[in-house]
Scaffold this active site. Sequence first.
Site, PDB file in Angstrom:
ATOM      1  N   ASP A 183       0.826  -1.109   0.020  1.00  0.00           N
ATOM      2  CA  ASP A 183      -0.181  -0.051  -0.049  1.00  0.00           C
ATOM      3  C   ASP A 183       0.964   1.238   0.065  1.00  0.00           C
ATOM      4  O   ASP A 183       1.839   1.364   0.797  1.00  0.00           O
ATOM      5  CB  ASP A 183      -0.845   0.064   1.362  1.00  0.00           C
ATOM      6  N   ASP A 282      -3.391   4.586  -2.342  1.00  0.00           N
ATOM      7  CA  ASP A 282      -4.515   4.823  -1.698  1.00  0.00           C
ATOM      8  C   ASP A 282      -4.845   6.392  -1.856  1.00  0.00           C
ATOM      9  O   ASP A 282      -4.025   7.049  -2.102  1.00  0.00           O
ATOM     10  CB  ASP A 282      -4.256   4.836   0.003  1.00  0.00           C
ATOM     11  N   GLU A 340      -6.667   3.244  -5.920  1.00  0.00           N
ATOM     12  CA  GLU A 340      -8.048   3.676  -5.265  1.00  0.00           C
ATOM     13  C   GLU A 340      -8.384   5.002  -5.752  1.00  0.00           C
ATOM     14  O   GLU A 340      -7.878   5.913  -5.417  1.00  0.00           O
ATOM     15  CB  GLU A 340      -7.859   3.198  -3.764  1.00  0.00           C
ATOM     16  N   HIS A 411     -10.747  -3.949   3.058  1.00  0.00           N
ATOM     17  CA  HIS A 411     -10.568  -3.688   4.416  1.00  0.00           C
ATOM     18  C   HIS A 411     -11.444  -2.566   4.950  1.00  0.00           C
ATOM     19  O   HIS A 411     -11.626  -2.096   6.040  1.00  0.00           O
ATOM     20  CB  HIS A 411      -9.007  -3.353   4.780  1.00  0.00           C
ATOM     21  N   ASP A 412     -12.151  -1.857   3.882  1.00  0.00           N
ATOM     22  CA  ASP A 412     -12.784  -0.646   3.961  1.00  0.00           C
ATOM     23  C   ASP A 412     -14.419  -0.815   4.002  1.00  0.00           C
ATOM     24  O   ASP A 412     -15.215  -0.072   3.911  1.00  0.00           O
ATOM     25  CB  ASP A 412     -12.549   0.452   3.282  1.00  0.00           C
TER      26      ASP A 412
END
Length: 612
Positions: A183, A282, A340, A411-412
Site C-alpha cells: 500500500d 491509496d 484507489e 478492508h474498508d
Amino acid sequence: MKNRKLTMDSTIRDVYANPIGHDIIAKILLQAGLPSFLVENPAASHLKLKWLVKPLSHLLDADFWPAFLKLVNQEEEGMQEDGQPGDRRWWKSAVFYQIYPSSFCDGNHDGIGDLAGIISKLDYLQDLGVDALWLCPIYDSPMDDNGYDIRDYRAINPRFGTMAQFDALLKEAHQRGMRLIMDLVVNHTSDEHPFFQKALADAHSPYHDYYFFSSSKNVPNNWTSFFSGSAWDQYGDRREWALHLFAKKQVDLNWDNPAVRHDVCTMVNWWLDKGVDGFRLDVINYISKDAGLPDGDVSVGKLMGYTGIEHYYYGPHLHDYLHELHENAFGPHDAFAIGETPGLGMEMAKLVTDERRKELDMIFSFDHLETPGHVRFEDYRYDLNYLRDYLIDWSAHYGSHCWMSLFYNNHDNPRMVSKIDPSGKYRREICLLLAVMQMTLPGTPFVYQGDEMGLANYDFHSIHDLHDIESLRYYKEHVSLGEDPDDVWKRVKAGTRDHARVMLPWNEENPVQKEDPVVCKAYQDLIRLRHSCDALVYGSFHVLDRRHDRFVYLRRDDEDTYLIDCSFSAEKQEPYPIHYNWTLVWPSCLYDHKLGPYGARIWKRIDDRKIK
C-alpha cells in the site's frame, strides 16, 4: 465539440459525450434513482443542459452548475478505441490476495497479526493458487487509522515486525512464484511525520510548503472530512490551520510542490529497488487540489456526503502527477500500479488507466459496492441484479486498453455476503456464486482475506466492540445531533469497516467465525480453472441472459468456450438450456437438474459446433 467549451446552452448530448460530464450526470441519476434514458433518449439529448436544472432542483442548487462546467471543461474528449487488443501483462492473468496484516495471522501470539504470521501462511496461499499478495500498510505509524497514517515510509511498524522480516517475506514469496505489492499512502502523512513536525517548528522551513497551511482567523473553507466534521484543524504553537481530508492526524500533502513529488518518487524507487513488485495507491485521485482551495458547493456536499469533493477528486494536475510518477518510478521498474480512486466513473477511469497514457495500470472503482440510493452506513439488502448490470456495463464499455479489477470485499467495507443475505441462511451458496463470477468474468480478481473461508460479517454487540475511527466518529456525531442511539448503532453495525478487520479463524483470538472448507476448496478449484485457459482471462465476453435474478454469459477464445450460468434467487430455477455437447466443469457433479438457491454452474463446450 473538440476545442469548444461547454456551457449551459450546450446540448445534453455534447455534455454526456464529455468523459467528466458523462460520469457526473450518470452518478447524479444513479443517486436520484432516475433512469439514464432521461438523458440518452434522442428527444432529450438534443435539449440544452439548462433543461436539467429544474428536474434536478430538489438535489442541486443553482451554484452547482458553474462548478460542474468548470470541472467538465478540464477534458475535451475521452479515450477512443483503436481496434487493437491490449497488451498481455502478468497482472492481467494473476489472482491477487489482499492481506490486512493486523488481523491476518498472529505469529508471536500477542493478539496482533504480523509479518511472522504472514510468512507462516505462504504455503497456504500458494496452495490456494494466488499469484500476488497485496499488503495493507506495515510502515511505522501511530496507528490512528490502522497504518494509513504513515510516520516513516522506510521503516516497519514494530507491532508487525522488522525490516529483516519484511525482506524474508519478500524473498519467500518470490521463491514460491508469488509477487508482492504494498500500500502506498501519499495523499497524506501522519502529523508525526518529520516533514510535518519540521513545518510546525519553523514557518520558513521548506517543509512548510509540503502541506496546506493557513493562518486565517476562521476555518479556511467549508470542506468536510471523510471521518466527519471539518477537514481543517489547528496545529502547533502558532495554531495554524492544516488540511486533512481524513483524520486529524492524517494531514494532506501539497503535490503542487515539486519537492513533494520528488521525495515521494525517491521513496517509491527505494522500495522498488528492494524488489517490491508494485503498489496499491491509496485515494490517489485526491492528490491534486484546485488552486486556492475554494469553498465546496453545498448541494454537491449533500448529494455526495462530503462538501468540497468536486475540488479534488479529479484535480487539474492529476494526470500530470500520475504520469510523472510512472515515468520516474513505475515504468523503469516495470512495476504494477493500481489506484484507489473514489468517485471516478468509467469514462474518467479510462483516462487514468488506458495503457497508452502510461499513468496507472488499473483502478478500484467502488460504485458496485452499494446499490443506487444507498450508502455504507445503512441497513439494507443488496440486490445482485445491480451488480450484474454494473459488471456487464464495464465489461462491454471499458475498452481494450483498460483492465477491470474484480472484487467484492476489502478492508474498508463490510462483507458482501452479509449485505446480500443478512440472515446468513445462504452464506455458503452466495460465497460460491461470488467466487464463480469473480474467477470467470473479464478482469483481475482481488480476493480479500477470509473470502476463501466463506466469512460473513462479525456479530458486534455494541459501539464499544469497535475500533474503526470512522465508525466511532460517525456514531458520536450522529448521537450528538439528537438521533436515537439504537438507530445510529444499527447503521454503524451494518457498515463498519471492522467487519473485515477481525482476526481470521486460525487465530485463537477469534473462535466465533469458522472456516468453511467447502468454500475454500471451491476457491482452489476455480483459481486453478482460471489459470488453466486463456479464455477465462483474455477471451471475449458475451451475455446470454440478464433477466431478473439471472446472469448467463460466455467466455470464448479460439481454443475454448465456457458458459457460466448464475442464479440470484433464493428459489430454485431452471438452468440455461444447453443445446450441444457440453461438459460440466464446476461443480464436479449435479444432484438436481434445477439451479439451487444462488446456484452457479460452469460448462465447457467439447466440440466445435457453435452455440445458438
